[in-house]
Design an enzyme around this catalytic site. Structure first.
Site, short mmCIF file in Angstrom:
data_model
loop_
_atom_site.label_atom_id
_atom_site.label_comp_id
_atom_site.label_asym_id
_atom_site.label_seq_id
_atom_site.Cartn_x
_atom_site.Cartn_y
_atom_site.Cartn_z
N CYS A 77 0.84 -1.20 0.00
CA CYS A 77 0.00 0.00 0.00
C CYS A 77 0.87 1.25 0.00
O CYS A 77 1.89 1.30 0.69
CB CYS A 77 -0.90 -0.03 1.23
SG CYS A 77 -1.75 1.53 1.57
N CYS A 80 1.31 4.54 3.69
CA CYS A 80 2.26 4.78 4.78
C CYS A 80 3.70 4.54 4.32
O CYS A 80 3.94 3.71 3.44
CB CYS A 80 1.97 3.87 5.97
SG CYS A 80 0.44 4.29 6.85
N CYS A 180 -6.32 -1.78 7.48
CA CYS A 180 -5.60 -0.52 7.63
C CYS A 180 -5.55 -0.10 9.11
O CYS A 180 -6.57 -0.15 9.81
CB CYS A 180 -6.29 0.57 6.81
SG CYS A 180 -5.53 2.21 6.98
N GLU A 361 -11.07 32.33 2.93
CA GLU A 361 -10.93 30.97 2.40
C GLU A 361 -11.52 30.92 0.99
O GLU A 361 -12.60 31.47 0.75
CB GLU A 361 -11.65 29.97 3.32
CG GLU A 361 -11.83 28.58 2.76
CD GLU A 361 -10.53 27.89 2.42
OE1 GLU A 361 -10.43 27.30 1.33
OE2 GLU A 361 -9.59 27.95 3.24
N CYS A 433 1.98 22.56 6.28
CA CYS A 433 1.93 21.11 6.13
C CYS A 433 2.95 20.62 5.10
O CYS A 433 2.96 19.44 4.74
CB CYS A 433 0.53 20.64 5.76
SG CYS A 433 -0.10 21.32 4.22
#
Length: 478
Positions: A77, A80, A180, A361, A433
């Protein structure tokens, strides 16, 4: 190194977001999906202007600290990156990545502060340690996500129906992630129920090349505090199905939380994105509620909201701590601009200590949600404006005393950053981020007279390469 040939090397470090720096003899290659201290073999698949990129073939020797993943899907996957690393080691890795990226900004700040002599790496690290406050762990490391977008497809060409995440390194193949570990049992129950149902129905999925088929995505959102669950099945309109039997199966599942709504979202765009041309409520309602730091938030299927609710509380507590002088005065005299405000979480958390908070926004749905949430929480001093920050700033008459920035991954538009600097506020908090975008924007803010006063990294996304960074900036001359 020659393109098309296989080499062996030692992973010296891992640069953000997933770039293994591998030394093979006297040469260096970038190989993704590795971790520091592994010995690997890799195929050179790109060589340009002296830079070499390789594709991992196999891990010849594991890193001394490497552990077995608790997730059976890890490695296959693509969700991660660090399931084979102990959590404390992962925290140290993420902190080191941000430190390395921000080192040029700290060096620049030293020189702007009047450091006349040449500074070496040791000087910069020593100076950085007076400002850089380390990394904060996520309050929970597993089952922390409050939103997942699963994709329909097949695990291999013409294989059986799959529902889950893209395979590592693949745009087409899908891994069914029934086990998961970054979501809780309710997500896993929903995924398995939906996949089993459509497998029995021999249903088709939307093929990304042929642009034919029915099933596209499964969106699941769950509040960590209230336990409320929202499920959205995303399909094309190329076929018509009675979805009531699926609704009945989902409602019969023994959930930890409770379903508040099941939606059918119709999406005929060719792009591989989750969006709505039309949404039909099959059960319940099209929203749920989450709670953060004593405030209540109404969330719909497309509302922007931090994906780790407990981690978001740590993030917002850090912002409040950084603006401590503001929150300790007890006088509501400050006007705060919350730029890139999403559903207005930061604005509402700061509203009790401000004269007025103005959120900007670009996503109109998020702005409407912010207005509803402010009303829900009894906050009358919040104003939310829909539009691009670059354009909206020219229309706001009020001048801010404090600015909070929480831009998307690509950071702040250069012209918008110029306008933000022109306000010359004393304090600014930048929440990022993506540390590469942050490093770029900090260089501009330093030139604009601002200085980094406090920096903290927060692990909002355990086991993935995601990193959140919070920076308090103050203006040197104000």
């Amino acid at each position: 190194m020659k393109k098309g040939e296989i080499y062996e090397g030692f992973v010296e470090r891992l640069d953000f977001p997933n770039k293994g720096i591998v030394r093979s003899g006297d040469e260096i290659a970038v190989v993704k999906n590795t971790i520091p201290e592994q010995t690997v073999s890799f195929l050179v698949n790109k060589k340009r202007k002296g830079k070499v990129e390789g594709r991992l073939v196999t891990v010849l020797e594991k890193a001394p600290y490497e552990v077995e993943s608790t997730c059976p899907h890890f490695g296959e996957c693509g969700g991660c990156s660090y399931q084979n690393m102990p959590y404390q080691k992962q925290l140290a890795l993420k902190e080191s990545q941000v430190r390395r990226l921000l080192m040029p900004a700290f060096e620049k700040q030293m020189l702007l502060n009047g450091e006349s002599r040449s500074v070496d790496k040791t000087d910069i690290i020593s100076y950085m340690n007076t400002i850089f406050e380390g990394i904060l762990a996520s309050p929970v490391q597993y089952e922390y996500r409050n939103k997942m977008e699963f994709s329909f497809g097949d695990e291999y060409k013409d294989g059986p129906l799959a529902l889950g995440m893209h395979k590592r390194g693949s745009f087409y193949d899908i891994v069914s992630v029934r086990e998961c570990q970054i979501v809780d049992a309710d997500y896993r129950k929903v995924l398995s129920c939906v996949l089993d149902y459509f497998t029995q129905q021999n249903s088709t999925y939307f093929h990304r090349i042929r642009h034919t088929g029915y099933l596209r995505h499964l969106l699941v959102r769950k509040a960590q505090k209230t336990g409320e669950l929202l499920i959205a099945l995303v399909t094309t309109t190329q076929e018509t199905h009675d979805l009531q039997p699926l609704v009945d199966k989902l409602c019969a599942l023994p959930f930890i939380g409770k379903i508040t709504g099941i939606l059918h979202t119709k999406n005929d765009t060719l792009a591989d994105i989750v969006q709505s041309d039309e949404t039909v409520v099959l059960y319940g309602k099209d929203y749920f509620f989450e709670e953060l730091l004593g405030l209540k938030f109404k969330i719909s299927q497309f509302s922007f909201f931090q994906t780790n609710s407990l981690g978001a509380e740590v993030l917002y507590q850090t912002v409040r701590k950084y603006l401590g002088t503001l929150t300790q005065t007890g006088e509501k005299e400050k006007v705060i601009f919350d730029l890139y405000s999403g559903t207005g979480t930061i604005a509402q958390i700061l509203a009790p200590v401000a004269k007025k908070v103005i959120g900007v926004e670009i996503v109109e749905e998020a702005v409407e949600a912010a207005k509803q949430n402010a009303a829900l929480n009894g906050l009358s001093n919040c104003t939310f404006i829909a539009g691009d920050v670059l354009k909206v700033l020219d229309t706001i008459e009020e001048k801010p005393d404090v600015i909070v920035l929480d831009p998307p991954r690509d950071g702040i538009h250069p012209k918008a950053l110029e306008k933000i600097i022109e306000y010359q506020v004393h304090q600014m908090v930048y929440i990022s981020c993506k540390p590469t975008s942050l490093a770029r924007d900090l260089e501009v803010l330093l030139d604009g007279g601002y200085r980094m006063e406090r920096v903290t990294v927060l692990d909002q996304f355990p086991w993935t390469n995601g990193i959140e960074t919070i920076v308090l900036l103050t203006h040197a001359d104000i």
